[in-house]
Design a protein around this motif. Structure first.
Motif, short mmCIF file in Angstrom:
data_model
loop_
_atom_site.label_atom_id
_atom_site.label_comp_id
_atom_site.label_asym_id
_atom_site.label_seq_id
_atom_site.Cartn_x
_atom_site.Cartn_y
_atom_site.Cartn_z
N UNK A 17 0.60 -1.20 0.05
CA UNK A 17 0.24 -0.02 -0.06
C UNK A 17 1.00 1.25 -0.13
N UNK A 18 1.98 1.21 0.85
CA UNK A 18 2.80 2.41 0.90
C UNK A 18 3.61 2.59 -0.38
N UNK A 19 4.16 1.67 -1.10
CA UNK A 19 4.67 1.77 -2.21
C UNK A 19 3.95 2.53 -3.33
N UNK A 46 10.15 -3.01 8.22
CA UNK A 46 9.34 -2.28 7.39
C UNK A 46 10.55 -1.32 6.47
N UNK A 47 11.41 -1.03 6.97
CA UNK A 47 12.52 -0.31 6.11
C UNK A 47 13.08 -1.33 5.18
N UNK A 48 13.46 -2.37 5.71
CA UNK A 48 14.02 -3.59 4.90
C UNK A 48 13.16 -4.01 3.65
N UNK A 49 12.04 -4.11 4.06
CA UNK A 49 10.84 -4.64 3.16
C UNK A 49 10.47 -3.40 1.95
N UNK A 50 10.53 -2.37 2.71
CA UNK A 50 10.51 -1.19 1.50
C UNK A 50 11.53 -0.80 0.57
N UNK A 51 12.88 -1.29 0.78
CA UNK A 51 13.93 -0.88 0.22
C UNK A 51 13.94 -1.89 -0.98
#
Length: 94
Positions: A17-19, A46-51
């Protein structure tokens, strides 16, 4: 516009959703994500997944399958983007 990710959140859903909210409309919507507020207990995950998710974003012709984000429309827009990223990074952004 902000999104809150609590420690009980479905992190796969939150990252998708954020992406999409931040990238899927290339910032051309009034509802584009601008801030992500993440509970400390899940922050690193979350930071790892977003990266990882951002690494899979294809930028190009938005009419082609699999392209999520079109290019910036002018050299000035590209310069502004790079300046903004440098400023955010300089302030501790990831």
């Amino acid at each position: 516009n902000a999104m809150v990710v609590d420690r009980s959140a479905d992190l796969d859903m939150a990252v998708r959703a954020a992406l999409f909210s931040a990238v899927g409309t290339a910032g051309q919507r009034c509802t584009t994500l601008r801030r992500l507020l993440v509970h400390a207990d899940v922050y690193d995950d979350v930071v790892r997944r977003l990266a990882h998710a951002y690494g899979s974003v294809r930028v190009g012709n938005p009419l082609e399958d699999g392209v999520l984000c079109g290019p910036l429309h002018t050299a000035a827009a590209a310069d502004y983007f790079e300046e903004t990223v440098a400023e955010a990074t300089g302030r501790g952004g990831v």
